[in-house]
Scaffold this active site. Structure first.
Site, mmCIF file in Angstrom:
data_model
loop_
_atom_site.group_PDB
_atom_site.id
_atom_site.type_symbol
_atom_site.label_atom_id
_atom_site.label_comp_id
_atom_site.label_asym_id
_atom_site.label_seq_id
_atom_site.Cartn_x
_atom_site.Cartn_y
_atom_site.Cartn_z
ATOM 1 N N ARG A 1 0.857 -1.203 0.000
ATOM 2 C CA ARG A 1 0.000 0.000 0.000
ATOM 3 C C ARG A 1 0.883 1.240 0.000
ATOM 4 N NH1 ARG A 1 -4.944 -1.677 2.150
ATOM 5 N NH2 ARG A 1 -6.009 0.039 1.117
ATOM 6 N N GLN B 1 -0.435 3.055 -5.820
ATOM 7 C CA GLN B 1 -1.834 3.484 -5.646
ATOM 8 C C GLN B 1 -2.708 3.238 -6.874
ATOM 9 O OE1 GLN B 1 -1.654 7.486 -4.194
ATOM 10 N NE2 GLN B 1 -2.388 6.895 -2.182
ATOM 11 N N ASP C 1 -4.161 -0.274 -6.845
ATOM 12 C CA ASP C 1 -4.625 -0.732 -5.533
ATOM 13 C C ASP C 1 -6.110 -1.113 -5.555
ATOM 14 O OD1 ASP C 1 -5.157 -1.141 -2.902
ATOM 15 O OD2 ASP C 1 -4.245 0.708 -2.192
ATOM 16 N N SER D 1 -8.124 -0.515 -2.269
ATOM 17 C CA SER D 1 -8.646 0.841 -2.058
ATOM 18 C C SER D 1 -9.816 1.144 -2.984
ATOM 19 C CB SER D 1 -7.552 1.887 -2.309
ATOM 20 O OG SER D 1 -6.616 1.839 -1.287
ATOM 21 N N TYR E 1 -1.001 1.140 9.274
ATOM 22 C CA TYR E 1 -2.155 0.287 9.562
ATOM 23 C C TYR E 1 -2.407 0.221 11.067
ATOM 24 C CZ TYR E 1 -2.403 -1.521 4.829
ATOM 25 O OH TYR E 1 -2.581 -1.648 3.486
#
Ligand code: NAD
Length: 375
Positions: free
Chosen positions: A120, A125, A128, A131, A226
């Site tokens: 991540r 991105q 991803d 997401s 996280y």
């Protein structure tokens, strides 16, 4: 190289390649074969693909011809005989929940990439899928709650009286939680949010939510942004505070997750039994055990006049836009696997390729997965 994609198994309605992303893949000097009707459930039709330059074939023909399959959930274990040895598979394989597929990936020496293993990082991105699909889920969870709720979301001041706005409680302010917050606010609700990461406080406030701080959360730098599992003392205090907000809420959207662990239980049976009649819980963590003690994965139940929704495959419901997002992520990832002449050439020095690779040459190569299987 020949890239193939297939119709996903029902009830999945997404498709791995859209007509737009097919054009991008063809521009990489590849050829593309698709199973006839693969995009229909996402309102993407064979004609649109043909115009983009895709060849339509039967499922068996696609399998027999393709060097690489782009997929949502992989292919069926029984199809490897037709597909053959040493090919490339890319998808959201969620392999801990699909061991028969893993077995075949190893036997048939498939080089497989599972996008749920993607790092991540900022550079990853655009690939991803966690997401992009969490964005879809956070949005649709609120709309689903609104459909089940016997109340309005916005405040109304009418000749028939004043209706108070709905109160929404969101547990977990990651990608899905923030999207649920934004969607609830657009519908006019008042929103409270819990998370164990203090870093999300500003994001919650900037979207018009109230961030409820529970003192004493453990945060670890090495967790890479996280959440980590919390101590018993914190859990008790948090549960008590969540209870106090839950009993006033019309809707609760649960999204709290700790990577590699079962989802934390944040709503007890006792809390559900104290909630307002007609209120709705949507538990996006249901596939991972659920944040509500009473959630049943893939089902909708009613307990003491509270509706608890554990049927949350929302990306499949919003099949058109979810497919657009998913196929864009997949195509951006595929760029790392193809050389300038359109041949298969995964760049093994690339961190994203290395982290995302699940199996190669008959072995599991992903360290996280090797550790998970040892546990
Ligand atoms: P996630 O699905 O792992 O978890 C959802 C949320 O639940 C998180 O915000 C987490 O803090 C929260 N949570 C966990 N335990 C909880 C508890 N006991 N009580 C309340 N909340 C709890 O999260 P995600 O959406 O995948 O995002 C996690 C992190 O990854 C965030 O920092 C996000 O910004 C980051 N991220 C980075 C990228 C990138 O740079 N490419 C992409 C996506 C997400």
């Amino acid at each position: 190289m020949i890239i193939g994609f297939l119709k996903e198994k029902a009830p999945e309605r997404r498709v791995a390649v859209s007509p737009e992303t097919a054009k991008s893949l063809l521009a990489m000097k590849t050829q593309i074969y698709m199973e006839s009707g693969a995009g229909e459930e996402a309102c993407m039709f064979d004609n649109d693909y043909v115009k983009a330059g895709v060849k339509i074939a039967t499922r068996s023909e696609v399998l027999a011809s393709s060097d690489c399959i782009l997929s949502v959930h992989g292919i069926l274990p029984g199809e490897f005989d037709i597909w053959g040895n040493g090919k490339i598979l890319v998808g959201h394989l969620n392999i801990l929940g699909n061991l028969p597929l893993l077995d075949k990936l190893i036997t048939y020496k498939t080089t497989s990439f599972s996008l749920d293993l993607l790092p991540r990082t900022t550079i990853a991105q655009s690939m991803d899928v966690l997401s992009s699909m969490a964005t879809v889920s956070g949005y649709k969870a609120v709309l689903d709650a609104a459909m089940h709720l016997p109340r309005f979301f916005p405040m109304f001041m009418t000749a028939s009286g004043t209706i108070k706005p709905a109160r929404v409680l969101i547990l977990g302010a990651g990608v899905a939680g923030l999207q649920a917050l934004a969607t609830s606010r657009r519908l006019g609700a008042v929103v409270d949010v819990f998370d164990v990461r203090s870093a999300v406080k500003e994001e919650v406030q900037s979207l018009g939510g109230r961030f409820i701080e529970v003192p004493g959360a453990v945060e670890k730098r090495e967790a890479g942004g996280y959440a980590v599992e919390q101590q018993e003392e914190y859990r008790k205090l948090q549960s008590k505070m969540i209870h106090n907000y839950a009993i006033k809420a019309d809707v609760i959207i649960c999204t709290a997750q700790v990577p590699g662990k079962k989802a934390p239980v944040l709503i007890t049976e006792e809390t559900v039994e104290s909630m307002l009649p007609g209120s709705v819980i949507v538990d996006l963590s249901a596939p991972n055990g659920g944040n509500c003690a009473l959630t049943v994965n893939n089902s909708i139940i009613t307990h003491n006049e509270v509706v608890i929704i554990g049927k949350v495959n929302y990306p499949s419901w919003i099949s058109m836009d979810a497919s657009r997002m998913f196929s864009t992520n997949l195509t951006n990832f595929a760029r790392l696997l193809i050389d300038t002449e359109g041949n298969p050439a995964p760049d093994w020095n690339d961190e994203i390729v290395k982290y995302t690779c699940l199996t190669h040459e008959g072995k599991i190569v992903n360290e996280k997965m090797i550790a998970a299987f040892k546990e």
